[in-house]
Write a protein that holds these residues in place. Structure first.
Motif, mmCIF file in Angstrom:
data_model
loop_
_atom_site.group_PDB
_atom_site.id
_atom_site.type_symbol
_atom_site.label_atom_id
_atom_site.label_comp_id
_atom_site.label_asym_id
_atom_site.label_seq_id
_atom_site.Cartn_x
_atom_site.Cartn_y
_atom_site.Cartn_z
ATOM 1 N N VAL A 51 0.843 -1.212 0.000
ATOM 2 C CA VAL A 51 0.000 0.000 0.000
ATOM 3 C C VAL A 51 0.866 1.246 0.000
ATOM 4 C CG1 VAL A 51 -1.708 1.324 1.310
ATOM 5 C CG2 VAL A 51 -1.912 -1.168 1.147
ATOM 6 N N ASP A 52 1.903 1.268 0.839
ATOM 7 C CA ASP A 52 2.790 2.424 0.925
ATOM 8 C C ASP A 52 3.516 2.663 -0.400
ATOM 9 O OD1 ASP A 52 4.227 4.498 2.542
ATOM 10 O OD2 ASP A 52 5.951 3.240 2.036
ATOM 11 N N ALA A 53 4.015 1.594 -1.020
ATOM 12 C CA ALA A 53 4.741 1.736 -2.283
ATOM 13 C C ALA A 53 3.831 2.261 -3.391
ATOM 14 C CB ALA A 53 5.354 0.400 -2.691
ATOM 15 N N VAL A 54 2.600 1.740 -3.463
ATOM 16 C CA VAL A 54 1.653 2.202 -4.484
ATOM 17 C C VAL A 54 1.268 3.658 -4.241
ATOM 18 C CG1 VAL A 54 -0.664 1.884 -5.444
ATOM 19 C CG2 VAL A 54 0.772 -0.103 -4.963
ATOM 20 N N SER A 55 1.114 4.034 -2.965
ATOM 21 C CA SER A 55 0.698 5.405 -2.635
ATOM 22 C C SER A 55 1.732 6.442 -3.093
ATOM 23 C CB SER A 55 0.453 5.543 -1.128
ATOM 24 O OG SER A 55 1.673 5.492 -0.404
ATOM 25 N N ARG A 56 2.977 6.028 -3.257
ATOM 26 C CA ARG A 56 4.040 6.944 -3.683
ATOM 27 C C ARG A 56 4.060 7.179 -5.197
ATOM 28 N NH1 ARG A 56 7.939 7.447 0.497
ATOM 29 N NH2 ARG A 56 7.501 6.032 2.247
ATOM 30 N N VAL A 57 3.308 6.380 -5.932
ATOM 31 C CA VAL A 57 3.250 6.547 -7.386
ATOM 32 C C VAL A 57 2.270 7.677 -7.705
ATOM 33 C CG1 VAL A 57 2.728 5.443 -9.594
ATOM 34 C CG2 VAL A 57 3.775 4.111 -7.731
ATOM 35 N N PRO A 58 2.681 8.675 -8.493
ATOM 36 C CA PRO A 58 1.787 9.805 -8.783
ATOM 37 C C PRO A 58 0.555 9.395 -9.588
ATOM 38 C CG PRO A 58 4.082 10.309 -9.365
ATOM 39 C CD PRO A 58 4.013 8.848 -9.089
ATOM 40 N N GLY A 59 -0.529 10.126 -9.380
ATOM 41 C CA GLY A 59 -1.728 9.955 -10.190
ATOM 42 C C GLY A 59 -2.712 8.946 -9.644
ATOM 43 N N ASP A 60 -3.834 8.844 -10.361
ATOM 44 C CA ASP A 60 -4.878 7.871 -10.055
ATOM 45 C C ASP A 60 -4.830 6.771 -11.109
ATOM 46 O OD1 ASP A 60 -5.557 9.698 -8.130
ATOM 47 O OD2 ASP A 60 -7.362 10.409 -9.156
ATOM 48 N N PHE A 61 -5.078 5.527 -10.701
ATOM 49 C CA PHE A 61 -4.980 4.448 -11.682
ATOM 50 C C PHE A 61 -5.619 3.163 -11.163
ATOM 51 C CE2 PHE A 61 -0.895 5.034 -9.417
ATOM 52 C CZ PHE A 61 -0.840 3.860 -8.687
ATOM 53 N N ALA A 62 -5.812 2.229 -12.080
ATOM 54 C CA ALA A 62 -6.207 0.854 -11.771
ATOM 55 C C ALA A 62 -5.215 -0.063 -12.470
ATOM 56 C CB ALA A 62 -7.627 0.569 -12.253
ATOM 57 N N TRP A 63 -4.556 -0.920 -11.696
ATOM 58 C CA TRP A 63 -3.546 -1.837 -12.216
ATOM 59 C C TRP A 63 -3.977 -3.288 -12.021
ATOM 60 C CZ3 TRP A 63 1.413 0.301 -9.366
ATOM 61 C CH2 TRP A 63 1.866 1.466 -10.006
ATOM 62 N N ASP A 64 -3.458 -4.147 -12.882
ATOM 63 C CA ASP A 64 -3.575 -5.588 -12.728
ATOM 64 C C ASP A 64 -2.183 -6.120 -12.385
ATOM 65 O OD1 ASP A 64 -4.386 -8.225 -12.807
ATOM 66 O OD2 ASP A 64 -5.198 -8.138 -14.847
ATOM 67 N N ALA A 65 -2.091 -6.963 -11.352
ATOM 68 C CA ALA A 65 -0.765 -7.337 -10.851
ATOM 69 C C ALA A 65 -0.808 -8.685 -10.139
ATOM 70 C CB ALA A 65 -0.258 -6.264 -9.891
ATOM 71 N N GLU A 66 0.385 -9.197 -9.832
ATOM 72 C CA GLU A 66 0.533 -10.421 -9.053
ATOM 73 C C GLU A 66 1.314 -10.091 -7.783
ATOM 74 O OE1 GLU A 66 -0.221 -14.729 -9.027
ATOM 75 O OE2 GLU A 66 -0.898 -13.112 -10.332
ATOM 76 N N LEU A 67 0.759 -10.460 -6.645
ATOM 77 C CA LEU A 67 1.379 -10.224 -5.347
ATOM 78 C C LEU A 67 2.127 -11.481 -4.926
ATOM 79 C CD1 LEU A 67 1.549 -8.384 -2.752
ATOM 80 C CD2 LEU A 67 -0.529 -9.564 -1.990
ATOM 81 N N THR A 68 3.414 -11.336 -4.562
ATOM 82 C CA THR A 68 4.220 -12.491 -4.180
ATOM 83 C C THR A 68 5.019 -12.214 -2.906
ATOM 84 O OG1 THR A 68 6.276 -11.908 -5.359
ATOM 85 C CG2 THR A 68 4.557 -13.019 -6.640
ATOM 86 N N VAL A 69 5.499 -13.279 -2.304
ATOM 87 C CA VAL A 69 6.501 -13.224 -1.239
ATOM 88 C C VAL A 69 7.581 -14.225 -1.616
ATOM 89 C CG1 VAL A 69 7.009 -13.735 1.173
ATOM 90 C CG2 VAL A 69 4.930 -12.487 0.591
ATOM 91 N N ASP A 70 8.831 -13.796 -1.624
ATOM 92 C CA ASP A 70 9.928 -14.658 -2.057
ATOM 93 C C ASP A 70 10.505 -15.472 -0.904
ATOM 94 O OD1 ASP A 70 9.594 -13.577 -4.540
ATOM 95 O OD2 ASP A 70 11.379 -12.308 -4.471
ATOM 96 N N ASP A 71 11.107 -16.611 -1.258
ATOM 97 C CA ASP A 71 11.842 -17.386 -0.262
ATOM 98 C C ASP A 71 13.302 -16.933 -0.239
ATOM 99 O OD1 ASP A 71 13.151 -18.532 -2.445
ATOM 100 O OD2 ASP A 71 12.018 -20.409 -2.348
ATOM 101 N N ALA A 72 14.149 -17.659 0.458
ATOM 102 C CA ALA A 72 15.548 -17.251 0.606
ATOM 103 C C ALA A 72 16.318 -17.276 -0.702
ATOM 104 C CB ALA A 72 16.240 -18.153 1.633
ATOM 105 N N THR A 73 15.828 -18.043 -1.682
ATOM 106 C CA THR A 73 16.511 -18.131 -2.980
ATOM 107 C C THR A 73 16.026 -17.073 -3.967
ATOM 108 O OG1 THR A 73 14.921 -19.664 -3.997
ATOM 109 C CG2 THR A 73 16.673 -20.620 -2.633
ATOM 110 N N GLY A 74 15.023 -16.292 -3.575
ATOM 111 C CA GLY A 74 14.487 -15.273 -4.469
ATOM 112 C C GLY A 74 13.333 -15.748 -5.324
ATOM 113 N N ARG A 75 12.871 -16.985 -5.119
ATOM 114 C CA ARG A 75 11.724 -17.504 -5.859
ATOM 115 C C ARG A 75 10.449 -17.269 -5.064
ATOM 116 N NH1 ARG A 75 11.732 -22.431 -5.349
ATOM 117 N NH2 ARG A 75 10.272 -22.976 -6.984
ATOM 118 N N PRO A 76 9.325 -17.017 -5.752
ATOM 119 C CA PRO A 76 8.067 -16.834 -5.031
ATOM 120 C C PRO A 76 7.715 -18.047 -4.182
ATOM 121 C CG PRO A 76 7.846 -16.123 -7.307
ATOM 122 C CD PRO A 76 9.173 -16.815 -7.211
#
Length: 219
Positions: free
Chosen positions: A70-95
């Motif tokens: 939420v904080d990262a998106v709030s820093r992007v200027p303007g109003d918008f609707a995005w389509d995205a994938e939310l992930t959390v990585d493991d120690a190797t950098g893979r989702p």
């Protein structure tokens, strides 16, 4: 271009998302774009003024569990609707879907802060439905991607999912070698259509380790 029926980003919901159709095998075609399929939660991101909402494909609100997004998106200027994938990585950098699920059910402020520090989330943004009141859904995919790329710079939290044109078999080989879920193929001239479409095709990696462990690796 006016918004459909006067619709604004805050009027959209998860039912507006475009869904891919399952396809059996990878292919290469210069009229298609190929993106890595990350093992995460599909998200509709809505920003209007200071308001940011993260909705799952089922319409659940993720704001409380993923405040760093939420904080990262709030820093992007303007109003918008995005389509995205939310992930959390493991120690190797893979989702890691297991870590993502754990984050999603963490709700108390103290535990959320600790979880965000231990397992920070990332958002792979791959499409834009609207930008500053302009509906982009009637534009071809390639133009929507260009508008999206212009709207923000990559950070450790927000990542633009670019894709590769024409070389679908190569992209799928990379997904296999990195033990990722698979890829999504998208027609370059496709508009953004609500619901399932054959203009987007998902090709799954049958040997993907998490799928194999859960017993559905060949579905």
């Amino acid at each position: 271009m006016r918004l459909f029926g006067g619709q604004t980003p805050t009027d959209m919901d998860a039912s507006d998302l475009m869904l891919a159709t399952l396809y059996r095998r990878p292919f290469s075609d210069p009229e298609w774009l190929y993106e890595i399929k990350y093992d995460g939660f599909r998200c509709l991101i809505l920003k209007a003024g200071a308001s940011v909402d993260l909705f799952s494909r089922n319409g659940n609100l993720f704001n409380g569990s993923f405040p760093e997004i939420v904080d990262a998106v709030s820093r992007v200027p303007g109003d918008f609707a995005w389509d995205a994938e939310l992930t959390v990585d493991d120690a190797t950098g893979r989702p890691s879907f297991e870590r993502l699920q754990r984050r999603a059910v963490t709700r108390t402020a103290r535990n959320v802060r600790a979880a965000a520090g231990a397992d920070p989330a990332r958002l792979y943004v791959f499409d834009a439905l609207s930008v500053d009141g302009e509906d982009l859904r009637r534009l071809p995919l390639l133009e929507r991607k260009e508008r999206l790329r212009e709207s923000f710079d990559d950070t450790r939290t927000l990542i633009y999912a670019s894709g590769v044109q024409a070389a679908g078999e190569f992209v799928f080989e990379q997904a296999q070698s990195l033990d990722l879920e698979g890829m999504v193929a998208k027609r370059l001239d496709s508009t953004y259509q609500k619901g399932r479409s054959r203009d987007w095709l998902k090709i799954k990696h049958a040997g993907y380790s998490r799928a194999a462990a859960l017993g559905f690796g060949r579905k």
